[in-house]
Design a protein around this motif. Sequence first.
Motif, short mmCIF file in Angstrom:
data_model
loop_
_atom_site.label_atom_id
_atom_site.label_comp_id
_atom_site.label_asym_id
_atom_site.label_seq_id
_atom_site.Cartn_x
_atom_site.Cartn_y
_atom_site.Cartn_z
N LEU A 239 -6.13 -8.36 0.88
CA LEU A 239 -5.36 -7.16 0.52
C LEU A 239 -6.26 -6.07 -0.04
CD1 LEU A 239 -2.04 -8.52 -1.02
CD2 LEU A 239 -2.48 -7.67 1.28
N ARG A 243 -6.71 -2.25 1.62
CA ARG A 243 -6.49 -1.01 0.88
C ARG A 243 -7.75 -0.15 0.87
NH1 ARG A 243 -3.29 -4.70 -3.17
NH2 ARG A 243 -1.21 -4.55 -2.25
N ASP A 249 0.24 -1.72 5.58
CA ASP A 249 0.72 -3.00 5.04
C ASP A 249 1.27 -3.91 6.13
OD1 ASP A 249 0.03 -2.25 2.50
OD2 ASP A 249 2.04 -1.58 1.93
N ASN A 252 -0.92 -6.68 7.41
CA ASN A 252 -0.90 -7.88 6.58
C ASN A 252 0.34 -8.70 6.87
OD1 ASN A 252 -1.75 -9.60 4.29
ND2 ASN A 252 0.05 -8.74 3.28
N GLU A 253 1.50 -8.03 6.92
CA GLU A 253 2.76 -8.74 7.12
C GLU A 253 2.84 -9.40 8.49
OE1 GLU A 253 5.51 -5.60 6.53
OE2 GLU A 253 5.06 -5.36 4.39
#
Length: 597
Positions: A239, A243, A249, A252-253
């Motif tokens: 994470l 960033r 995001d 990542n999901e």
Amino acid sequence: MKTIYLFGTAALAASTSAFTLRSPGNMRTRHHSKLASSVSNVNHQSQNKRRPTPRRIRETSNFKEAKDLSQKFQQIKNMGGAKKKVAIFGGGLSGLSCAKYLSDAGHIPTLYEARSILGGKVSAWKDPTSDGDDYIETGLHIFFGAYPNIHNLFDELGIQDRLQWAPHRMTFAMQELPGQFTSFEFPDRVPAPFNIAAAILGNTEMLTLEEKIKMVPALLPMLLEGQPFIDAQDELSVLQFMRKYGMPDRINEEIFIAMGKALDFIDPDKLSMTVVLTAMNRFINEADGSQTAFLDGNPPARLCEPIKEWVEKKGGKVVCSSPVTEIQLNEDNTVKSLRLANGTEVEADYYVSAVPVDVFKRLIPVQWSTLPYFRQLDELEGIPVINIQLWFDRKLDSTDGLCFSRSPLLSVYADMSNCCAEYASDERSMLELVFAPCSPEAGSPINWIAKPDLEIIDATMKELERLFPLEIGPAAPDEKRANLVKSTVVRVPRSVYAAQPGRNKYRPSQESPIRNFVMAGDYATQKYLGSMEGAVLSGKLAAEVICDKTTGTSERKGVKAIHSSVDKVYSERQPTGVVGNSPIAFGGGQQGGCEHP
């Protein structure tokens, strides 16, 4: 050259995306009910006509490097030097690999395994509650094309045909569409990195084109700088890395959560980005690196036994049910002998630890506890994981190969009745699933590893009702509903080392400051992290250390520099680490309330 590849990939992305975004024929989303006929054909093919090993895995620089190291041991044997006795403790892939290559070099290894079965984290045993046909496995084990030392080992043993190769695709469950799956299809005969570009761009269900483009700035340094950049990211979690480089995001999901749980059984906020980049680097640069294979039967018989036979044929020994309880020292702190649980004292010229880090910690002699090389191991520990096997009374419409479940509880799974000849069936399915994360330290709000089996199975079945809504659970039609016949839960409280940010600098080199003691194990320094490939390579490197010492060569760099945070003076202390005599005390897996090796 890497710059040319990058621009080529970008050009391919532009041309392919124009096609994929408007072509219904490229949609990869599928419902299980639509897969029944194709799965039946694939299952029949996997049992009767196996796919050959992808030829390009033997054309990579990593494969050549692995082969060259294997040949070095034969060259050392041909030199006709003195044969050394080597005592290895730990009968997983690392210890077996070390014994194999030492025997290739003409030395005389004896491997001592604490349990009655070989394999360590890849061990398996017959289910005592069945008629003897079912095996219970410690984990779901996948062989990637990007495992050069393993494929060299299979070639050398003459057992490459024991790998059952799945189609070259990566399949994900759709989080927001229960019962539907999507795949990244890797085209055949397309070179790297264009094949992975085509796979990513050919899938329009998981990420938008804009999100894919936003991944490029983060991957560009990896392509241009290679391993030095990858290693430098160890201080960042997945994470934090995202960033830093402005990645959305949803990446990542959609991708990194599944990858993190599959690679190290841990959530992205606790996982070092080096782990993810290491895998991605191999998949991008090796055309068949991401293709997967399954062993065609239980690992102890199909993989460990051939290594054991190889070692013993060349004069070595493999001894089970012989746990080491003490490392005894000479006055100069070198190893004098190993004491076994039965009181036997084993003497050799060299000694190799090939047990997991948590197991080794309890064996560190008090005199060694003052040395930073051993004290740095305080920063490493195994990560918990649970392996689940579920037998159903009918055949599920599941895929032929590995599937990322996209579940908060489950990591990856496979229908072993499709993927493994020994477990094959046209009438019934056996799902093997990785339950992760399963503890707070791995990212789970619930300490599942301490829960009763029934509660773990109930939670798993609820997730499967979402993945197979037309076949599992009360909502499934009676004529298609698959009922659970049997289940097993295998807990491994200390599996591969937890690859949390900042851990790499504490991983020890195979060469230690003790003249006649060498370290192996997937947690020791090597470029494939905690994996079967890492274990085999570490054992191979440990064998190389001993061979270099005996031949007087100075090819190796020696003991890895100790990080400044642990490079200090320590007082003596008693051993720490896992205690007891159960399978989990020796780094293996265990069923609750069930006796087994």
